[in-house]
Design a protein around this motif. Structure first.
Motif, PDB file in Angstrom:
ATOM      1  N   ILE A  91       0.838  -1.202   0.000  1.00  0.00           N
ATOM      2  CA  ILE A  91       0.000   0.000   0.000  1.00  0.00           C
ATOM      3  C   ILE A  91       0.873   1.252   0.000  1.00  0.00           C
ATOM      4  O   ILE A  91       0.661   2.178  -0.795  1.00  0.00           O
ATOM      5  N   ASP A  92       1.884   1.282   0.872  1.00  0.00           N
ATOM      6  CA  ASP A  92       2.776   2.448   0.932  1.00  0.00           C
ATOM      7  C   ASP A  92       3.477   2.690  -0.402  1.00  0.00           C
ATOM      8  O   ASP A  92       3.586   3.833  -0.864  1.00  0.00           O
ATOM      9  N   GLY A  93       3.947   1.623  -1.026  1.00  0.00           N
ATOM     10  CA  GLY A  93       4.632   1.772  -2.313  1.00  0.00           C
ATOM     11  C   GLY A  93       3.710   2.294  -3.391  1.00  0.00           C
ATOM     12  O   GLY A  93       4.094   3.147  -4.204  1.00  0.00           O
ATOM     13  N   ARG A 185      -3.858   5.868   2.759  1.00  0.00           N
ATOM     14  CA  ARG A 185      -3.530   4.658   3.512  1.00  0.00           C
ATOM     15  C   ARG A 185      -4.738   4.177   4.315  1.00  0.00           C
ATOM     16  O   ARG A 185      -5.075   2.995   4.320  1.00  0.00           O
ATOM     17  N   LYS A 186      -5.411   5.113   4.994  1.00  0.00           N
ATOM     18  CA  LYS A 186      -6.599   4.754   5.770  1.00  0.00           C
ATOM     19  C   LYS A 186      -7.706   4.201   4.873  1.00  0.00           C
ATOM     20  O   LYS A 186      -8.372   3.214   5.215  1.00  0.00           O
ATOM     21  N   LEU A 187      -7.925   4.835   3.735  1.00  0.00           N
ATOM     22  CA  LEU A 187      -8.978   4.379   2.823  1.00  0.00           C
ATOM     23  C   LEU A 187      -8.669   2.992   2.267  1.00  0.00           C
ATOM     24  O   LEU A 187      -9.555   2.126   2.191  1.00  0.00           O
ATOM     25  N   ALA A 188      -7.403   2.745   1.880  1.00  0.00           N
ATOM     26  CA  ALA A 188      -7.023   1.437   1.341  1.00  0.00           C
ATOM     27  C   ALA A 188      -7.162   0.358   2.410  1.00  0.00           C
ATOM     28  O   ALA A 188      -7.731  -0.717   2.160  1.00  0.00           O
ATOM     29  N   ASN A 189      -6.661   0.642   3.603  1.00  0.00           N
ATOM     30  CA  ASN A 189      -6.788  -0.346   4.683  1.00  0.00           C
ATOM     31  C   ASN A 189      -8.245  -0.601   5.030  1.00  0.00           C
ATOM     32  O   ASN A 189      -8.638  -1.737   5.302  1.00  0.00           O
TER      33      ASN A 189
END
Length: 196
Positions: A91-93, A185-189
C-alpha cells in the motif's frame, strides 16, 4: 517512486517532461520540439536518446509497470512473508507512485491504446503479475473470502489510489502530501478490512 539520490540522467529528464506534457495536452498535442525545450535541448537532439515520441510513450508505460512490479516483489521479499507487513508495504509503495507519478497515471488512462500491440501486451502482462502479488497477500489475510471478491477489492483499491490525478494541486483545499498519504492509507486499509 525512485529511492535514488543522484541526479536524473538526461534520458530520465526527457521521460519526466514527456510524461508531464503528454498528460497535460495529450500525446498528439505535444511535439518533440516542446519536449526538447522543456529539458533544454533541441527537438532533433531528442533523437540521440529516443527514436521518436512513440518510443518515449512505450518506455514510460512499460517502464512504470515494470517498476511497480519490481518494487512490489522487493517489498514482498523484505517483509519476510508476514502478510500484514507485506500488505502495508505494498500500500505504501503504491501510494508513493500515486502521489509522485500522477502524470503517468493520466498517461496510462489516455494513451495505452496508442502503444504497439507488443508493448501494450507487455504492459498488461506486468500489470497482471502486480495484481497477483496483491491478491496473494490479501487472500492470506482473508482466507475465508473468495478469490473473486479479493480480486475485485484489489482492483477497487487501485482505482481509489490511482484517482490522484483528478484531485488537482496541493493547496486549494487539497491536503498536503503527508496528509494525503495518510488519508489514502486509511482508505485502502479500510477497503481491505471490509472483506472480514
Amino acid at each position: 517512486m525512485s529511492t535514488r539520490t543522484d541526479a536524473p540522467t538526461r534520458r530520465e529528464q526527457i521521460l519526466k517532461e514527456a510524461a508531464r506534457l503528454f498528460a497535460e495536452r495529450g500525446f498528439h498535442g505535444v511535439g518533440v520540439d516542446e519536449i526538447g525545450a522543456a529539458v533544454g535541448i533541441s527537438g532533433p537532439g531528442l533523437y540521440r536518446h529516443f527514436p521518436g515520441k512513440d518510443a518515449m510513450l512505450a518506455e514510460l508505460l512499460v517502464g512504470i509497470s515494470g517498476r511497480l512490479l519490481d518494487g512490489g516483489r522487493r517489498r514482498v521479499a523484505e517483509a519476510d512473508g508476514v502478510p500484514e507487513q507485506v500488505l502495508s508495504s505494498l500500500i505504501d509503495g503504491h501510494i508513493d507512485f500515486a502521489l509522485d507519478d500522477r502524470p503517468l497515471i493520466t498517461l496510462h488512462d489516455r494513451e495505452l491504446d496508442r502503444l504497439r500491440d507488443s508493448d501494450r501486451k507487455l504492459v498488461r502482462q506486468l500489470q497482471r503479475q502486480y495484481v497477483e502479488l496483491w491478491v496473494d497477500v490479501v487472500r492470506k489475510l482473508h482466507p475465508e473470502t473468495g478469490e473473486g471478491q479479493v480480486r475485485a477489492a484489489v482492483h477497487a483499491v487501485f482505482g481509489l489510489l490511482n484517482s490522484t490525478p483528478h484531485l488537482g494541486s496541493y493547496g486549494n483545499g487539497l491536503p498536503g502530501r503527508a496528509a494525503m498519504e495518510d488519508l489514502l492509507r486509511k482508505l485502502a486499509n479500510g477497503a481491505f478490512a471490509s472483506l472480514s
